[in-house]
Write a protein that holds these residues in place. Structure first.
Motif, PDB file in Angstrom:
ATOM      1  N   HIS A  54     -56.142  74.837 -16.795  1.00 55.34           N
ATOM      2  CA  HIS A  54     -54.927  75.413 -17.377  1.00 55.34           C
ATOM      3  C   HIS A  54     -54.381  76.384 -16.348  1.00 55.34           C
ATOM      4  N   GLY A  55     -53.187  76.173 -15.929  1.00 52.48           N
ATOM      5  CA  GLY A  55     -52.614  77.136 -14.999  1.00 52.48           C
ATOM      6  C   GLY A  55     -52.369  76.506 -13.657  1.00 52.48           C
ATOM      7  N   GLY A  56     -51.129  76.559 -13.252  1.00 55.36           N
ATOM      8  CA  GLY A  56     -50.792  75.987 -11.962  1.00 55.36           C
ATOM      9  C   GLY A  56     -49.427  76.433 -11.542  1.00 55.36           C
ATOM     10  N   VAL A 103     -55.106  83.607 -23.110  1.00 58.93           N
ATOM     11  CA  VAL A 103     -54.145  82.713 -22.455  1.00 58.93           C
ATOM     12  C   VAL A 103     -54.738  81.376 -22.007  1.00 58.93           C
ATOM     13  N   HIS A 114     -45.012  76.902 -18.169  1.00 55.96           N
ATOM     14  CA  HIS A 114     -45.585  76.118 -17.072  1.00 55.96           C
ATOM     15  C   HIS A 114     -47.002  76.563 -16.720  1.00 55.96           C
ATOM     16  N   ASP A 115     -47.600  77.384 -17.583  1.00 58.93           N
ATOM     17  CA  ASP A 115     -48.967  77.868 -17.364  1.00 58.93           C
ATOM     18  C   ASP A 115     -49.109  78.705 -16.096  1.00 58.93           C
ATOM     19  N   THR A 116     -47.999  79.143 -15.519  1.00 60.24           N
ATOM     20  CA  THR A 116     -48.118  80.013 -14.345  1.00 60.24           C
ATOM     21  C   THR A 116     -48.579  81.414 -14.742  1.00 60.24           C
ATOM     22  N   LEU A 141     -59.037  86.403 -19.012  1.00 62.67           N
ATOM     23  CA  LEU A 141     -57.943  85.697 -19.673  1.00 62.67           C
ATOM     24  C   LEU A 141     -58.199  85.536 -21.165  1.00 62.67           C
ATOM     25  N   VAL A 153     -51.427  81.969 -15.864  1.00 61.88           N
ATOM     26  CA  VAL A 153     -52.833  82.066 -15.434  1.00 61.88           C
ATOM     27  C   VAL A 153     -52.937  82.627 -14.011  1.00 61.88           C
ATOM     28  N   PRO A 154     -52.283  81.996 -13.000  1.00 59.04           N
ATOM     29  CA  PRO A 154     -52.360  82.617 -11.671  1.00 59.04           C
ATOM     30  C   PRO A 154     -51.749  84.014 -11.631  1.00 59.04           C
ATOM     31  N   THR A 155     -50.734  84.251 -12.474  1.00 56.47           N
ATOM     32  CA  THR A 155     -50.139  85.596 -12.514  1.00 56.47           C
ATOM     33  C   THR A 155     -51.172  86.627 -12.951  1.00 56.47           C
ATOM     34  N   LEU A 198     -47.606  84.783  -5.448  1.00 55.33           N
ATOM     35  CA  LEU A 198     -48.951  85.312  -5.699  1.00 55.33           C
ATOM     36  C   LEU A 198     -49.355  86.299  -4.603  1.00 55.33           C
ATOM     37  N   ILE A 253     -36.614  79.604  -8.765  1.00 53.98           N
ATOM     38  CA  ILE A 253     -36.462  78.470  -9.695  1.00 53.98           C
ATOM     39  C   ILE A 253     -34.984  78.377 -10.088  1.00 53.98           C
ATOM     40  N   PRO A 286     -43.280  73.570 -11.562  1.00 52.12           N
ATOM     41  CA  PRO A 286     -42.897  72.333 -10.872  1.00 52.12           C
ATOM     42  C   PRO A 286     -41.603  72.452 -10.069  1.00 52.12           C
ATOM     43  N   GLY A 287     -40.755  73.379 -10.439  1.00 47.70           N
ATOM     44  CA  GLY A 287     -39.481  73.521  -9.735  1.00 47.70           C
ATOM     45  C   GLY A 287     -39.543  74.429  -8.519  1.00 47.70           C
ATOM     46  N   ARG A 326     -40.608  70.787  -3.551  1.00 48.90           N
ATOM     47  CA  ARG A 326     -40.895  71.258  -4.911  1.00 48.90           C
ATOM     48  C   ARG A 326     -42.205  70.648  -5.410  1.00 48.90           C
ATOM     49  N   THR A 328     -41.179  81.632 -19.033  1.00 49.16           N
ATOM     50  CA  THR A 328     -41.361  80.611 -17.995  1.00 49.16           C
ATOM     51  C   THR A 328     -42.829  80.536 -17.566  1.00 49.16           C
TER      52      THR A 328
END
Lengths: 246, 238
Positions: free
Chosen positions: B83-85, A245, A81-83, B52, A85-87, B99, A15, B88-89, B126, A77
């Motif tokens: 929620h969670g994705g 979360v 950006h809600d990342t 979570l 959750v996948p983390t 992941l 990023i 964007p950059g 991106r 970060t």
């Protein structure tokens, strides 16, 4: 921990924000070096022969705030950006995630010190050579100055991580330390002249030798700053481990 | 033996009870629809299941273990939540790569799932430039990354066009036919009716009905009618 470290490193290097912060720190250091030499001040004159003045030029500047911002970015970060959750789906054991982020953050602090220190030394030596000045400092003194700055930057990056993990909000995690630095630290110095040395900003001043009259040495200051950093990371990690979360 | 077991889960937010002593199961080889009105507690329940959200009481297990106890979380369960994705950059490929690194999967697996969801070509763009449907596909790719036994999907059809929805239906059916377990939360009841084998309907955090879809809906009574009857109280009180 290895795979998680690689993942967290990959996240921060793919990023733009961390690179922009690092670039801004290097640009500021470069501007400071050039201004110091070309400023036409007494200090500029002193650079030709005075070891103390040359040290000002070759030591990394007091740019720990950039390391702190990098630490805050590592922590926030994912939340912004809600990342997160996948983390956490990939690694549900959250303390492992915090541990990996702490190692990556320490690395970013060190990288900041290397980038800023490298800029200071390269530009400083180049500018001195252009000016025909001889170096009055030994390599050991230059290395010591860098090591002190690196200690401050690693500790500040970890402080940023801890603050970010506690606050979660990226803007708050950056603004709160900035306000503390710009407003609270000078107030503390004014109101508690003896005690302010033991705040992170005071310890930083001791390590960077920016003020005279410090009541403790650099080694103890480094230890106390490390304790602040460790406390912030542990507090942030403890909160993150328990927080919902979604 | 069920793969997903939710036992007496309760979650409160202050005075609000989001999930109230909820219990249900989801079995392997079947697609289970998880239905309920907005605010019924679906997302909170999925959050508890996926580690979570901390439950105040009860426990949710996958293959007999809580999420934090799983030795290989990504290889056991893949999930897509509203929620969670991705950042964007970051590019789609780099999102999956991060992941994959965390779960010990290699670059080859990233390329495989990119191909599965049809995102190989735009993978180096991106994510900010992706359409909603492309983001959903990327989320599904992330869920598939660990080649899991269980998939937990929250509104996976969001943003998908009709062709995308048909593709998703085929993907989930194929996954279940190979013995996988699917827990699928959705508001698109017509789509759910075409996709699921079992349904769990909740309202106010409680289980209102659970069982094979044939017990709830048939030729004379659509899933939508049955669902609206069941959730009338929950909807009326909103």
């Amino acid at each position: 921990m290895g795979p998680l470290l690689r993942s967290e490193t990959h996240k921060m290097t793919t990023i733009r924000a961390p690179w922009l912060v690092l670039g801004a720190a290097v640009a500021l250091q470069a501007a400071a070096s050039v201004l110091l030499v070309l400023g036409g001040t007494a200090l500029s004159e002193g650079l030709r022969h005075d070891a103390a003045a040359q040290r000002m030029l070759l030591d990394p500047g007091d740019l720990a705030i950039f390391a702190l911002v990098l630490g805050a970015l590592v922590a926030t970060t994912d939340h912004r950006h809600d990342t997160i959750v996948p983390t956490l789906l990939a690694t549900p054991r959250r303390l492992q995630v915090v541990g990996a982020k702490a190692v990556v953050t320490a690395g970013l602090g060190l990288l900041t010190a290397l980038a800023v220190g490298g800029t200071a030394v390269t530009l400083g030596l180049g500018l001195l050579a252009l000016d025909g000045a001889s170096l009055a400092l030994g390599a050991g003194e230059v290395a010591e100055g860098w090591a002190r700055a690196a200690t401050v930057m690693v500790a500040c990056a970890l402080l940023g991580l801890g603050i970010g993990a506690l606050l979660r909000n990226q803007v708050a995690a950056i603004v709160v330390p900035l306000v503390a630095l710009a407003v609270l630290a000078p107030l503390a110095q004014f109101a508690m002249p003896d005690a302010h040395w033991f705040l992170p900003t005071g310890l930083e001043q001791i390590l960077l030798e920016r003020q005279a009259g410090a009541p403790i040495g650099a080694a103890l200051a480094a230890g106390l700053l490390a304790a602040y950093a460790a406390g912030a990371v542990i507090a942030g990690g403890a909160v993150m481990a328990r927080r919902d979360v979604v | 033996m069920p793969t997903i077991t939710v036992e007496g889960v309760t979650k409160r937010y202050g005075a609000t009870v989001a999930v109230d002593d909820l219990s249900f199961t989801a079995a392997p080889g079947r697609i289970t629809g998880f239905l309920g009105p907005n605010g019924a507690g679906k997302t909170t329940t999925l959050g508890v299941l996926l580690g979570l959200v901390r439950a105040d009481a009860g426990v949710a297990r996958i293959n007999g273990h809580t999420m934090r106890e799983l030795a290989d979380p990504a290889g056991t369960v893949g999930a897509l939540l509203e929620h969670g994705g991705p950042h964007p950059g970051r590019t789609g490929r780099n999102h999956l790569r991060a992941l994959a690194l965390a779960s010990g999967r290699d670059r080859g697996r990233v390329e495989t799932v990119l191909g599965l969801v049809g995102l190989t070509e735009p993978a180096d763009k991106r994510v900010a430039g992706y359409s909603l449907g492309m983001r959903q596909r990327l989320g599904i790719a992330a869920a598939l990354l660990g080649d899991p036994q269980v998939m937990v999907l929250d509104e996976p059809a969001n943003g998908l066009d009709p062709a995308g929805m048909r593709w998703l239906r085929g993907l989930l059916r194929g996954f279940a036919d190979e013995g996988g377990t699917v827990l699928l939360s959705s508001h698109v009841l017509a789509e759910v009716a075409q996709t699921v084998d079992d349904v769990v309907v909740i309202g106010h955090g409680r289980c209102l009905a659970a069982g094979p879809i044939g017990e709830l809906a048939d030729a004379d009574r659509s899933l939508e009618d049955a669902y609206l009857d069941l959730t009338a109280d929950a909807t009326a009180m909103r």
